[in-house]
Design a protein around this motif. Structure first.
Motif, mmCIF file in Angstrom:
data_model
loop_
_atom_site.group_PDB
_atom_site.id
_atom_site.type_symbol
_atom_site.label_atom_id
_atom_site.label_comp_id
_atom_site.label_asym_id
_atom_site.label_seq_id
_atom_site.Cartn_x
_atom_site.Cartn_y
_atom_site.Cartn_z
ATOM 1 N N ILE A 23 -26.498 51.976 26.768
ATOM 2 C CA ILE A 23 -26.889 51.063 27.845
ATOM 3 C C ILE A 23 -28.065 50.240 27.331
ATOM 4 C CG2 ILE A 23 -27.776 50.827 30.193
ATOM 5 C CD1 ILE A 23 -26.508 53.577 30.806
ATOM 6 N N TRP A 25 -30.673 47.636 28.436
ATOM 7 C CA TRP A 25 -31.233 47.193 29.728
ATOM 8 C C TRP A 25 -32.289 46.129 29.440
ATOM 9 C CZ3 TRP A 25 -31.030 50.468 34.550
ATOM 10 C CH2 TRP A 25 -31.739 49.880 35.606
ATOM 11 N N VAL A 61 -24.119 59.190 26.779
ATOM 12 C CA VAL A 61 -24.806 57.936 27.129
ATOM 13 C C VAL A 61 -26.198 57.905 26.508
ATOM 14 C CG1 VAL A 61 -25.641 56.501 29.031
ATOM 15 C CG2 VAL A 61 -23.576 57.877 29.340
ATOM 16 N N LEU A 63 -29.713 55.399 26.637
ATOM 17 C CA LEU A 63 -30.334 54.306 27.394
ATOM 18 C C LEU A 63 -31.421 53.639 26.565
ATOM 19 C CD1 LEU A 63 -30.922 52.772 30.116
ATOM 20 C CD2 LEU A 63 -32.501 54.643 30.652
ATOM 21 N N ILE A 92 -23.052 48.904 27.655
ATOM 22 C CA ILE A 92 -23.185 48.324 28.998
ATOM 23 C C ILE A 92 -24.467 47.510 28.981
ATOM 24 C CG2 ILE A 92 -23.647 48.857 31.431
ATOM 25 C CD1 ILE A 92 -21.986 51.451 31.035
ATOM 26 N N VAL A 94 -27.271 45.848 31.089
ATOM 27 C CA VAL A 94 -27.878 45.763 32.418
ATOM 28 C C VAL A 94 -28.943 44.679 32.363
ATOM 29 C CG1 VAL A 94 -29.182 46.983 34.203
ATOM 30 C CG2 VAL A 94 -27.472 48.213 32.856
ATOM 31 N N LEU A 197 -23.173 52.940 38.189
ATOM 32 C CA LEU A 197 -23.135 53.256 36.757
ATOM 33 C C LEU A 197 -22.179 54.414 36.488
ATOM 34 C CD1 LEU A 197 -24.297 52.756 33.925
ATOM 35 C CD2 LEU A 197 -26.136 54.339 34.480
#
Ligand code: SF4
Ligand code: SF4
Length: 343
Positions: A23, A25, A61, A63, A92, A94, A197
């Protein structure tokens, strides 16, 4: 009723399930970083549940968030550079904060993250979005600023900022064929973000169909009902018992609550661990999840124009109904007469 869905068909992805996902972000839009902070308060699931693998079935996952990652500076940005070159997939993306218009001035920039090693110049947030979105498995807008522009995009602001869908186009889709997913809120309700999510992570492994979104690209199951429909004070509204000042348990529509028309589940869900939720705890709903926020809800402390009419209409029958209920209640508060000692 939920709005019509952008992706109404139930279709599971045919591609290989994803085993690991990153992820990325970006909190470098025009924002207060409140969505990152809100997310740390989620419990259904928590960010720890996701990152520590406590939830069965989802991919592993990682982050990368400037506030929460242990890497800083170039080490932190390295992952973003790799992703921009297509060497860091699947991920992903964000985005938090409104997207400025970097073409509306002669010099300078509105928002940036890191610097270009060769030129030494800031890499604008818009450049990051342009570089990363073609490679992202899905793009999620966290909070109203990123979804629709929010407070920074108020009339008269000099930045020309906007939501992600206004920047990329409302029909934009990721390389996996997924539209932008908007999770609005100012800030985003923590569990709304984490539940979205989690849904996407199940979709990534082929255990969930295409995420259902309404026309404003919000998850339909989260934003289909109004605040009013889940508000603890709804019974008072129905009986036309309206507060004239704060500190009252009665319905606060006359103090400025927009709950009857605002799509948000905070009245029902609460804020953290089921506790709180604006009108439930005495705060008027100012419509922070809505695309028209904040301009169309101002001035915040005035009674919404439409509610003048509706609360007047409710008053005509609500007070009579309340009086009749009191009569019935008085009767029900007495035991049946045969339950008396006869001797
Ligand atoms: S406080 Fe707001 S949301 Fe709650 S019942 Fe009154 S008008 Fe509806
Ligand atoms: S109840 Fe209203 S003010 Fe509170 S989070 Fe929802 S939309 Fe925003």
């Amino acid at each position: 009723m939920p709005n019509s869905s952008v992706s109404p068909q139930i279709s599971f992805q045919s591609s290989e399930p994803i085993k690991e996902i990153e992820i990325l972000w970006i909190s470098a839009g025009l924002s207060c970083d409140g969505d990152t902070i809100a997310m740390t308060g989620a419990t259904q699931p928590s960010i720890e549940d996701i990152l520590l693998g406590a939830i069965p079935g989802i991919p592993k996952v990682k982050l990368h968030n400037a506030f929460l990652s242990k890497e800083v500076g170039d080490d932190f940005l390295q992952n973003f550079h790799l992703a921009a070159e297509g060497k860091f997939a699947p991920f992903i993306l964000v985005v938090e904060g409104s997207i400025p218009d970097e073409h509306n001035k002669q010099e300078g920039y509105w928002a940036a993250l890191g610097t270009d090693k060769t030129t030494g110049q800031p890499i604008t947030t818009c450049e990051w979005i342009d570089r990363l979105t073609p490679h992202a498995w899905v793009v999620v807008a966290a909070g109203t600023c990123s979804a629709y522009g929010g407070i920074h995009a108020m009339a008269g602001n000099p930045t020309g900022c906007m939501g992600l869908a206004d920047y990329l186009g409302w029909k934009w889709k990721s390389k996996a064929g997924i539209p932008i997913v908007n999770v609005p809120g100012c800030p985003v309700q923590p569990d709304n973000f984490m539940e979205t999510l989690l849904y996407l992570l199940y979709q990534a492994v082929g255990l969930a169909p295409m995420i259902p979104l309404d026309e404003q690209l919000r998850p339909t199951w989260l934003f289909g009902a109004t605040v009013h429909e889940g508000c603890d004070r709804g019974g008072y509204y129905e009986q036309a018992e309206f507060a004239d000042e704060y500190g009252s348990p009665l319905c606060i529509v006359k103090l400025g609550c927009w709950g009857p028309v605002v799509q948000c589940n905070v009245g029902k869900r609460g804020w953290m661990a089921g506790i709180g939720g604006c009108p439930n705890v005495g705060g008027i709903c100012i419509g922070c999840t809505m695309p028209g926020f904040p301009d169309k809800f101002m001035p915040f402390m005035n009674q919404p124009p439409g509610s003048l009419l509706s609360s007047h209409a409710v008053a005509t029958y609500g007070k009579a109904i309340h009086a009749l209920r009191k009569f019935t209640q008085t009767s029900l508060n007495k035991e049946p007469s045969w339950r008396r000692r006869k001797t």
